[in-house]
Design an enzyme around this catalytic site. Sequence first.
Site, PDB file in Angstrom:
ATOM      1  N   GLU A  93       6.939  16.930  20.424  1.00 17.63           N
ATOM      2  CA  GLU A  93       8.106  17.334  21.207  1.00 17.63           C
ATOM      3  C   GLU A  93       8.917  18.356  20.423  1.00 17.63           C
ATOM      4  O   GLU A  93       9.113  18.207  19.217  1.00 17.63           O
ATOM      5  CB  GLU A  93       8.955  16.095  21.500  1.00 17.63           C
ATOM      6  CG  GLU A  93      10.234  16.338  22.253  1.00 17.63           C
ATOM      7  CD  GLU A  93      10.997  15.044  22.468  1.00 17.63           C
ATOM      8  OE1 GLU A  93      10.540  14.203  23.270  1.00 17.63           O
ATOM      9  OE2 GLU A  93      12.038  14.857  21.817  1.00 17.63           O
TER      10      GLU A  93
ATOM     11  N   ARG B  66       0.269 -12.729  49.694  1.00 19.52           N
ATOM     12  CA  ARG B  66       1.405 -12.120  49.003  1.00 19.52           C
ATOM     13  C   ARG B  66       0.982 -11.419  47.722  1.00 19.52           C
ATOM     14  O   ARG B  66       1.539 -10.385  47.361  1.00 19.52           O
ATOM     15  CB  ARG B  66       2.469 -13.187  48.703  1.00 19.52           C
ATOM     16  CG  ARG B  66       3.702 -12.688  47.968  1.00 19.52           C
ATOM     17  CD  ARG B  66       4.274 -11.404  48.546  1.00 19.52           C
ATOM     18  NE  ARG B  66       4.526 -11.472  49.969  1.00 19.52           N
ATOM     19  CZ  ARG B  66       4.765 -10.427  50.737  1.00 19.52           C
ATOM     20  NH1 ARG B  66       4.747  -9.204  50.209  1.00 19.52           N
ATOM     21  NH2 ARG B  66       4.986 -10.570  52.028  1.00 19.52           N
TER      22      ARG B  66
ATOM     23  N   LYS C  88       7.664  12.172  19.046  1.00 14.91           N
ATOM     24  CA  LYS C  88       8.923  12.383  19.764  1.00 14.91           C
ATOM     25  C   LYS C  88      10.041  12.683  18.762  1.00 14.91           C
ATOM     26  O   LYS C  88       9.836  12.658  17.542  1.00 14.91           O
ATOM     27  CB  LYS C  88       9.251  11.128  20.583  1.00 14.91           C
ATOM     28  CG  LYS C  88       8.186  10.755  21.606  1.00 14.91           C
ATOM     29  CD  LYS C  88       8.358  11.501  22.894  1.00 14.91           C
ATOM     30  CE  LYS C  88       9.497  10.935  23.694  1.00 14.91           C
ATOM     31  NZ  LYS C  88       9.669  11.640  24.989  1.00 14.91           N
TER      32      LYS C  88
ATOM     33  N   ASP D 133      11.127  19.571  25.654  1.00 13.30           N
ATOM     34  CA  ASP D 133      11.983  18.470  26.089  1.00 13.30           C
ATOM     35  C   ASP D 133      13.346  18.967  26.532  1.00 13.30           C
ATOM     36  O   ASP D 133      14.101  19.549  25.741  1.00 13.30           O
ATOM     37  CB  ASP D 133      12.141  17.450  24.955  1.00 13.30           C
ATOM     38  CG  ASP D 133      12.977  16.259  25.379  1.00 13.30           C
ATOM     39  OD1 ASP D 133      12.689  15.677  26.437  1.00 13.30           O
ATOM     40  OD2 ASP D 133      13.939  15.927  24.655  1.00 13.30           O
TER      41      ASP D 133
ATOM     42  N   LYS E 294       6.914   5.007  31.469  1.00 13.57           N
ATOM     43  CA  LYS E 294       7.998   4.322  32.173  1.00 13.57           C
ATOM     44  C   LYS E 294       7.416   3.548  33.352  1.00 13.57           C
ATOM     45  O   LYS E 294       7.529   3.950  34.512  1.00 13.57           O
ATOM     46  CB  LYS E 294       9.053   5.326  32.633  1.00 13.57           C
ATOM     47  CG  LYS E 294       9.759   6.023  31.479  1.00 13.57           C
ATOM     48  CD  LYS E 294      10.742   7.071  31.978  1.00 13.57           C
ATOM     49  CE  LYS E 294      11.416   7.792  30.806  1.00 13.57           C
ATOM     50  NZ  LYS E 294      12.319   8.863  31.256  1.00 13.57           N
TER      51      LYS E 294
END
Length: 284
Positions: A200, A100, A167, A222, A135
């Site tokens: 960004e 597994r 950002k 962005d 992410k």
Amino acid sequence: MKTEYIPFVEELIELAIKEDIGDGDHTSLATIPHEERGRMRLLVKQEGVIAGIEVARMVLRRLDPDVQFDQRIEDGQPVHVGDVAFYVEGRIISLLQAERILLNIMQRMSGVATCTARYVRELEGTGCRVLDTRKTTPGMRVLEKMAVRLGGGENHRMGLFDMILLKDNHIDFAGGIANALGAVRRYLTEQGRSLPIEIEVRSLEDIDEVFAAGGADRIMLDNFSVEMTRRAVEKIDGRCEIESSGGITLETMRAYAECGVDFVSVGALTHHISSLDMSLKACK
């Protein structure tokens, strides 16, 4: 596998063993003689791109160094229903304990590689490259980013430590683009570090501010529309790398690539995928 990834992968394997085996695989210990040997095969049950074979080998080696591993397919290869990636032979208890753990890893990595390959195919002939993002599944980032590369994509930064990425929140808290870039340059000088700098932008006017301040290696557009992206590429005019990001899908990404950007980053490569179906079964 890059050598710097190995410690992260080994730690993940240790955690996987602890959470799955705990103080013992009591079902196998109760039903299988300790030294009984057997053979199993990794059977592919869905078309895609396979990834994680090298990690599966590490899992088996960690649980039982005497397990024999007969590999038939390489990581990153296209696979079809009925393909056998590898055979393993050794103590049956060891094989069942590994089953597994290695399937969870391989199914997830193969799902990421398969998804990435679809995006890569969509950009063929444009010169634009597909990037992943942060992410990722907590604890599995290294494996998922390995899978992106096996699917033909490229990695963005691994984490917060190997690249500067200013950002919107950084820029707003720092008091604007010029302040943020200036602070980064001072910080890197003081720390004696050399890291690539990406920033960004949210408008065409922001691009002018970036070049007025100086110091950026890459600009991230962005949530730009395709038309705004085309205008941004013209304005940047080859002065730095360009990345499109934000809400870009498989259906829209080629239009962005054809604007002339160098990269398209897609979070869905690692956070919106389906695992590839496969099984590890006893065989002769």
